[in-house]
Design a protein around this motif. Structure first.
Motif, mmCIF file in Angstrom:
data_model
loop_
_atom_site.group_PDB
_atom_site.id
_atom_site.type_symbol
_atom_site.label_atom_id
_atom_site.label_comp_id
_atom_site.label_asym_id
_atom_site.label_seq_id
_atom_site.Cartn_x
_atom_site.Cartn_y
_atom_site.Cartn_z
ATOM 1 N N ARG A 1 0.775 -1.185 0.109
ATOM 2 C CA ARG A 1 -0.025 -0.098 0.029
ATOM 3 C C ARG A 1 1.061 1.337 0.026
ATOM 4 O O ARG A 1 2.023 1.356 0.573
ATOM 5 C CB ARG A 1 -0.852 0.003 1.133
ATOM 6 C CG ARG A 1 -1.734 -0.939 1.444
ATOM 7 C CD ARG A 1 -2.821 -1.181 2.626
ATOM 8 N NE ARG A 1 -1.801 -1.326 3.826
ATOM 9 C CZ ARG A 1 -2.303 -1.988 4.839
ATOM 10 N NH1 ARG A 1 -3.357 -2.355 5.173
ATOM 11 N NH2 ARG A 1 -1.270 -1.893 5.572
ATOM 12 N N ILE A 2 0.473 2.478 -0.594
ATOM 13 C CA ILE A 2 1.169 3.691 -0.524
ATOM 14 C C ILE A 2 1.051 4.190 0.710
ATOM 15 O O ILE A 2 0.227 4.523 1.415
ATOM 16 C CB ILE A 2 0.553 4.428 -1.401
ATOM 17 C CG1 ILE A 2 0.369 4.025 -3.100
ATOM 18 C CG2 ILE A 2 1.278 5.808 -1.414
ATOM 19 C CD1 ILE A 2 -0.086 4.812 -4.088
ATOM 20 N N ALA A 3 2.534 4.301 1.082
ATOM 21 C CA ALA A 3 2.790 4.886 2.476
ATOM 22 C C ALA A 3 3.380 6.403 2.310
ATOM 23 O O ALA A 3 2.864 7.226 3.030
ATOM 24 C CB ALA A 3 3.794 4.230 3.327
ATOM 25 N N GLU A 4 4.042 6.817 1.289
ATOM 26 C CA GLU A 4 4.246 8.213 1.116
ATOM 27 C C GLU A 4 4.565 8.700 -0.090
ATOM 28 O O GLU A 4 4.802 7.747 -1.366
ATOM 29 C CB GLU A 4 5.913 8.285 1.593
ATOM 30 C CG GLU A 4 6.085 8.160 3.215
ATOM 31 C CD GLU A 4 7.316 8.108 3.685
ATOM 32 O OE1 GLU A 4 7.600 9.012 4.623
ATOM 33 O OE2 GLU A 4 8.355 8.003 2.905
ATOM 34 N N ILE A 5 4.108 9.762 -0.617
ATOM 35 C CA ILE A 5 4.064 10.562 -1.995
ATOM 36 C C ILE A 5 5.257 11.345 -2.033
ATOM 37 O O ILE A 5 5.533 12.004 -1.225
ATOM 38 C CB ILE A 5 2.919 11.191 -2.193
ATOM 39 C CG1 ILE A 5 1.739 10.224 -2.257
ATOM 40 C CG2 ILE A 5 3.025 11.978 -3.546
ATOM 41 C CD1 ILE A 5 1.436 9.426 -3.426
ATOM 42 N N GLY A 6 5.970 11.333 -3.155
ATOM 43 C CA GLY A 6 7.446 11.944 -3.479
ATOM 44 C C GLY A 6 7.159 13.164 -4.292
ATOM 45 O O GLY A 6 6.566 12.911 -5.397
ATOM 46 N N THR A 7 7.449 14.430 -4.179
ATOM 47 C CA THR A 7 7.540 15.331 -4.746
ATOM 48 C C THR A 7 8.934 16.126 -4.909
ATOM 49 O O THR A 7 9.841 15.869 -4.230
ATOM 50 C CB THR A 7 6.369 16.493 -4.416
ATOM 51 O OG1 THR A 7 6.740 16.772 -3.114
ATOM 52 C CG2 THR A 7 5.006 15.699 -4.406
ATOM 53 N N LEU A 8 8.871 17.071 -6.115
ATOM 54 C CA LEU A 8 10.186 17.694 -6.441
ATOM 55 C C LEU A 8 9.846 19.138 -6.000
ATOM 56 O O LEU A 8 8.638 19.659 -6.294
ATOM 57 C CB LEU A 8 10.572 17.519 -7.797
ATOM 58 C CG LEU A 8 11.016 16.008 -8.276
ATOM 59 C CD1 LEU A 8 11.144 15.866 -9.891
ATOM 60 C CD2 LEU A 8 11.994 15.546 -7.440
ATOM 61 N N LEU A 9 10.908 19.834 -5.455
ATOM 62 C CA LEU A 9 10.687 21.219 -5.431
ATOM 63 C C LEU A 9 12.067 21.612 -6.543
ATOM 64 O O LEU A 9 13.082 21.328 -6.547
ATOM 65 C CB LEU A 9 11.333 21.864 -4.071
ATOM 66 C CG LEU A 9 10.554 21.219 -2.928
ATOM 67 C CD1 LEU A 9 11.237 22.085 -1.588
ATOM 68 C CD2 LEU A 9 9.142 22.335 -3.342
ATOM 69 N N ARG B 1 -5.760 11.770 -7.965
ATOM 70 C CA ARG B 1 -6.244 10.678 -8.756
ATOM 71 C C ARG B 1 -5.340 9.260 -8.693
ATOM 72 O O ARG B 1 -6.018 8.343 -8.707
ATOM 73 C CB ARG B 1 -6.133 11.150 -10.294
ATOM 74 C CG ARG B 1 -7.334 11.951 -10.753
ATOM 75 C CD ARG B 1 -6.954 12.404 -11.896
ATOM 76 N NE ARG B 1 -8.069 13.379 -12.633
ATOM 77 C CZ ARG B 1 -8.305 13.827 -13.767
ATOM 78 N NH1 ARG B 1 -7.653 13.196 -14.613
ATOM 79 N NH2 ARG B 1 -8.984 14.666 -13.819
ATOM 80 N N ALA B 2 -3.948 9.485 -8.380
ATOM 81 C CA ALA B 2 -3.164 8.206 -8.043
ATOM 82 C C ALA B 2 -3.581 7.719 -7.022
ATOM 83 O O ALA B 2 -3.680 6.327 -6.840
ATOM 84 C CB ALA B 2 -1.798 8.661 -8.058
ATOM 85 N N LEU B 3 -3.870 8.215 -5.824
ATOM 86 C CA LEU B 3 -4.400 7.800 -4.448
ATOM 87 C C LEU B 3 -5.754 7.112 -4.515
ATOM 88 O O LEU B 3 -5.953 5.853 -3.935
ATOM 89 C CB LEU B 3 -4.455 8.765 -3.357
ATOM 90 C CG LEU B 3 -3.021 9.379 -2.971
ATOM 91 C CD1 LEU B 3 -3.159 10.592 -2.226
ATOM 92 C CD2 LEU B 3 -2.150 8.357 -2.229
ATOM 93 N N ALA B 4 -6.463 7.628 -5.412
ATOM 94 C CA ALA B 4 -7.761 6.884 -5.505
ATOM 95 C C ALA B 4 -7.596 5.884 -6.517
ATOM 96 O O ALA B 4 -8.363 4.589 -6.133
ATOM 97 C CB ALA B 4 -9.013 7.970 -6.400
ATOM 98 N N TRP B 5 -7.008 5.619 -7.285
ATOM 99 C CA TRP B 5 -6.708 4.538 -7.973
ATOM 100 C C TRP B 5 -5.985 3.481 -7.550
ATOM 101 O O TRP B 5 -6.465 2.295 -7.705
ATOM 102 C CB TRP B 5 -5.876 4.997 -9.481
ATOM 103 C CG TRP B 5 -5.435 3.932 -10.265
ATOM 104 C CD1 TRP B 5 -6.484 3.421 -11.241
ATOM 105 C CD2 TRP B 5 -4.202 3.358 -10.607
ATOM 106 N NE1 TRP B 5 -5.863 2.489 -11.984
ATOM 107 C CE2 TRP B 5 -4.363 2.353 -11.586
ATOM 108 C CE3 TRP B 5 -3.075 3.569 -9.937
ATOM 109 C CZ2 TRP B 5 -3.233 1.632 -11.882
ATOM 110 C CZ3 TRP B 5 -1.946 2.771 -10.381
ATOM 111 C CH2 TRP B 5 -1.957 1.605 -11.343
ATOM 112 N N VAL C 1 0.882 9.829 3.456
ATOM 113 C CA VAL C 1 -0.274 9.894 2.842
ATOM 114 C C VAL C 1 -1.413 10.031 3.693
ATOM 115 O O VAL C 1 -2.580 10.226 3.454
ATOM 116 C CB VAL C 1 -0.838 8.898 1.675
ATOM 117 C CG1 VAL C 1 0.373 8.764 0.712
ATOM 118 C CG2 VAL C 1 -0.646 7.453 2.341
ATOM 119 N N ASN C 2 -1.173 9.476 5.080
ATOM 120 C CA ASN C 2 -2.040 9.730 6.148
ATOM 121 C C ASN C 2 -1.994 10.761 6.938
ATOM 122 O O ASN C 2 -2.638 10.810 8.094
ATOM 123 C CB ASN C 2 -2.202 8.237 6.794
ATOM 124 C CG ASN C 2 -2.521 7.035 5.804
ATOM 125 O OD1 ASN C 2 -3.779 7.166 5.146
ATOM 126 N ND2 ASN C 2 -1.917 6.085 5.757
#
Length: 207
Positions: free
Chosen positions: A73-81, A201-205, A179-180
């Motif tokens: 299950r997704i635990a963390e989302i990565g983003t870029l600055l 949308r990624a989290l919902a998918w 994500v929580n």
């Protein structure tokens, strides 16, 4: 401009004077990485890419990097600055054009390495069906996705990351958000151009 297929030119064609066999020694790797003598025939320089962007839709891959738990299950989302064209700092996702003669899997792997480093160890999707398609327009209001530079069609993928991530290229930092946790909503609000909607949308998918 030279053509990329080796058809027999008719008299009067704009490429009629091109030397036959010009592409005989070109391999797929040359089109992806360039050749020792420079870019291969037909490759677009920065000025030409800018011109094409103003006239032709561009194909992109957009990657939502994730850390997963022991159950997948997704635990963390990565983003870029990164620094945007106007000099401001923006929060975004891993993304990039699909190059000529490059498969989607190669495009995903290359863009992950470009932004997260060669030790990111992405798990490429076994199925190339994207979880969504995002249509970016250079005119605000035509779509929920906006890119001032171009009209782009982005195939969006969730890609688990197992390795060590270090910001590369134009990225200033890589940040991971639970994500929580309470920071998720703030992170989504900071993402411009519709990238926050792609994460949603990624989290919902993946639920």
């Amino acid at each position: 401009m030279p053509v990329l297929n080796d058809e027999v030119p008719d008299e009067g064609d704009f490429d009629a004077g091109r030397r036959r066999g010009e592409f005989d020694d070109i391999t797929p790797e040359d089109f992806i990485r360039g050749s020792a003598g420079g870019n291969p025939p037909g490759w677009l320089d920065a000025a030409r890419v800018g011109q094409v962007r103003r006239q032709v839709p561009m194909v992109y891959v957009e990657v939502v990097p994730v850390h997963t738990d022991e159950f997948g299950r997704i635990a963390e989302i990565g983003t870029l600055l990164r620094v945007s064209d106007d000099g401001s700092v923006e929060r975004t996702l891993v993304a990039g054009r699909v190059l000529y003669h490059e498969s989607l899997r190669e495009a995903i792997a290359r863009n992950v390495a470009k932004d997260l480093g060669p030790l990111a160890l992405p798990t490429l999707p076994p199925n190339l069906q994207p979880f969504t398609v995002a249509e970016f327009f250079p005119t605000p209001g035509l779509s929920e996705f906006y890119d001032a530079r171009q009209h782009a069609v982005a195939l969006c993928y969730v890609v688990p990351i197992a390795g060590d991530c270090q910001p590369q290229d134009e990225a200033l930092d890589v940040e991971w958000v639970d994500v929580n946790g309470p920071r998720l909503a703030t992170m989504l609000d900071q993402m411009t151009g519709g990238h926050g909607r792609i994460v949603q949308r990624a989290l919902a998918w993946t639920e």
